[in-house]
Design an enzyme around this catalytic site. Structure first.
Site, PDB file in Angstrom:
ATOM      1  N   TYR A  61       4.078   5.846  12.135  1.00 24.09           N
ATOM      2  CA  TYR A  61       4.941   4.828  11.189  1.00 24.09           C
ATOM      3  C   TYR A  61       6.369   4.661  12.303  1.00 24.09           C
ATOM      4  O   TYR A  61       7.540   4.771  12.378  1.00 24.09           O
ATOM      5  CB  TYR A  61       5.598   5.057  10.299  1.00 24.09           C
ATOM      6  N   PHE A 214      -1.025   1.013   0.027  1.00 27.30           N
ATOM      7  CA  PHE A 214      -1.129  -0.268  -0.374  1.00 27.30           C
ATOM      8  C   PHE A 214      -1.028  -1.109  -1.980  1.00 27.30           C
ATOM      9  O   PHE A 214      -1.857  -1.422  -2.738  1.00 27.30           O
ATOM     10  CB  PHE A 214      -2.197  -0.975   0.483  1.00 27.30           C
ATOM     11  N   PRO A 215       0.090  -0.162  -2.656  1.00 32.08           N
ATOM     12  CA  PRO A 215       0.061  -0.689  -4.559  1.00 32.08           C
ATOM     13  C   PRO A 215      -0.037  -2.283  -4.528  1.00 32.08           C
ATOM     14  O   PRO A 215      -0.096  -2.679  -6.094  1.00 32.08           O
ATOM     15  CB  PRO A 215       1.462  -0.290  -4.737  1.00 32.08           C
ATOM     16  N   LEU A 216       0.298  -2.833  -3.518  1.00 30.48           N
ATOM     17  CA  LEU A 216       0.547  -4.229  -3.623  1.00 30.48           C
ATOM     18  C   LEU A 216       0.154  -4.944  -3.332  1.00 30.48           C
ATOM     19  O   LEU A 216       0.379  -6.439  -2.551  1.00 30.48           O
ATOM     20  CB  LEU A 216       2.092  -4.804  -2.810  1.00 30.48           C
ATOM     21  N   GLY A 217      -1.189  -4.542  -2.836  1.00 26.09           N
ATOM     22  CA  GLY A 217      -1.939  -4.994  -2.502  1.00 26.09           C
ATOM     23  C   GLY A 217      -2.299  -5.193  -0.617  1.00 26.09           C
ATOM     24  O   GLY A 217      -3.221  -6.008   0.080  1.00 26.09           O
ATOM     25  N   GLY A 218      -1.713  -4.653  -0.342  1.00 24.02           N
ATOM     26  CA  GLY A 218      -1.618  -4.805   1.199  1.00 24.02           C
ATOM     27  C   GLY A 218      -0.836  -5.311   2.493  1.00 24.02           C
ATOM     28  O   GLY A 218      -0.019  -5.536   2.127  1.00 24.02           O
ATOM     29  N   PHE A 219      -1.441  -6.459   3.043  1.00 27.83           N
ATOM     30  CA  PHE A 219      -1.286  -7.605   4.283  1.00 27.83           C
ATOM     31  C   PHE A 219      -0.813  -8.855   3.185  1.00 27.83           C
ATOM     32  O   PHE A 219      -1.526 -10.154   3.825  1.00 27.83           O
ATOM     33  CB  PHE A 219      -1.839  -7.236   5.413  1.00 27.83           C
TER      34      PHE A 219
END
Length: 286
Positions: A61, A214-219
């Site tokens: 990262y 990606f708990p918020l959906g990813g990109f």
């Protein structure tokens, strides 16, 4: 011991179920410029103030300009507060010009990657290390035993406390558990894409933490009518409903939303206090 708001990783590392993912600290978008380092340090310190005691990171990262999540975590939080759990992952290879990992490290390189994380974080051991298998495509059933044995050996040496697996199948989980205990799984999963239910059920049965990336959906935040309706009912934001929905789905679920925005940090951590009704959950699961 598990309570409504906490979970014990590996049976002995109790964390709040709302954690923090460090991927977006160095850069917020795939090909974007580096974020502001001072803002990132403030986000990390504020996260801990808000009760975050589980931070998920990786040595890969970083932004090509040199800003790196591990360095920021060490600068912001070392000496580390008692009870702070830092999880990292090894396995992917990221070249100097790659915005994301483009391959897999050779098995012989796993020890060096663990040592890199130890050095960058300034730790004498790592609380939780995931073996990350494969790329962004669907998990395969390729054998992972040889690679997992390397990490199991480092656990025996005391360099790693608990082992996890990322981007794997149920078959690979079974293979790894023949070698050493698995404390956590990190696969793709969010309320709008609940495709990994088989592994989630195994984790519930075996008391293994399930920590979706990606708990918020990813990109990009998904535009989902069900989620939008629940958010409107509660006067909440869509990200808050996505996170609260995950935590309500299973007692072994841990959320690690990441952000480079102080406002989004406050928004995300507040989702731990959002109580969804049975009507809400039925709508989200429809």
């Amino acid at each position: 011991m598990t309570t409504e708001n906490t979970f014990e990783i590996g049976g002995d590392l109790r964390v709040n179920r709302m954690g923090f993912g460090a991927m977006r600290l160095p850069v917020s978008t795939l090909h974007g410029p580096a974020n502001d380092r001072d803002t990132g340090l403030k986000i990390l310190r504020r996260a801990v103030e808000l009760g975050v005691d589980h931070i998920d990171t990786a040595a890969f990262y970083y932004h090509q300009d040199g800003l790196a999540a591990n360095e920021m975590i060490r600068a912001a939080l070392s000496p580390y507060p008692s009870g702070l759990v830092i999880a990292t992952k090894v396995g992917p290879y990221r070249g100097p010009d790659d915005p994301i990992p483009s391959g897999q490290l050779p098995t012989s390189g796993l020890r060096a990657e663990v040592e890199r994380n130890l050095r960058e974080l300034g730790r004498d051991h790592l609380d939780l290390v995931y073996l990350r298998h494969g790329g962004m495509e669907d998990p395969s059933d390729d054998p992972i035993g040889e690679r997992f044995e390397i990490l199991a050996g480092l656990r025996e040496e005391g360099l790693i406390r608990h082992l996890g697996l990322s981007h794997i199948s149920a078959t690979q989980l079974a293979e790894a558990r023949e070698i050493a205990p698995v404390a956590a799984i990190q696969n793709r999963f969010d309320i709008t894409q609940p495709q990994d239910t088989e592994l989630l059920e195994i984790c519930e049965r075996e008391h293994i933490a399930y920590v979706p990336y990606f708990p918020l959906g990813g990109f990009g935040i998904p535009d989902d009518a069900r989620v939008n309706a629940v958010a409107a009912r509660h006067g909440a934001t869509v990200p808050q409903v996505l996170l609260a929905g995950l935590l309500a789905l299973s007692p072994v679920m841990l959320a690690i939303p990441g952000t480079g925005s102080p406002d989004h940090l406050e928004e995300n951590t507040a989702a731990a206090g959002l109580t969804l009704t049975s009507e809400d959950l039925a709508a989200l699961r429809s």
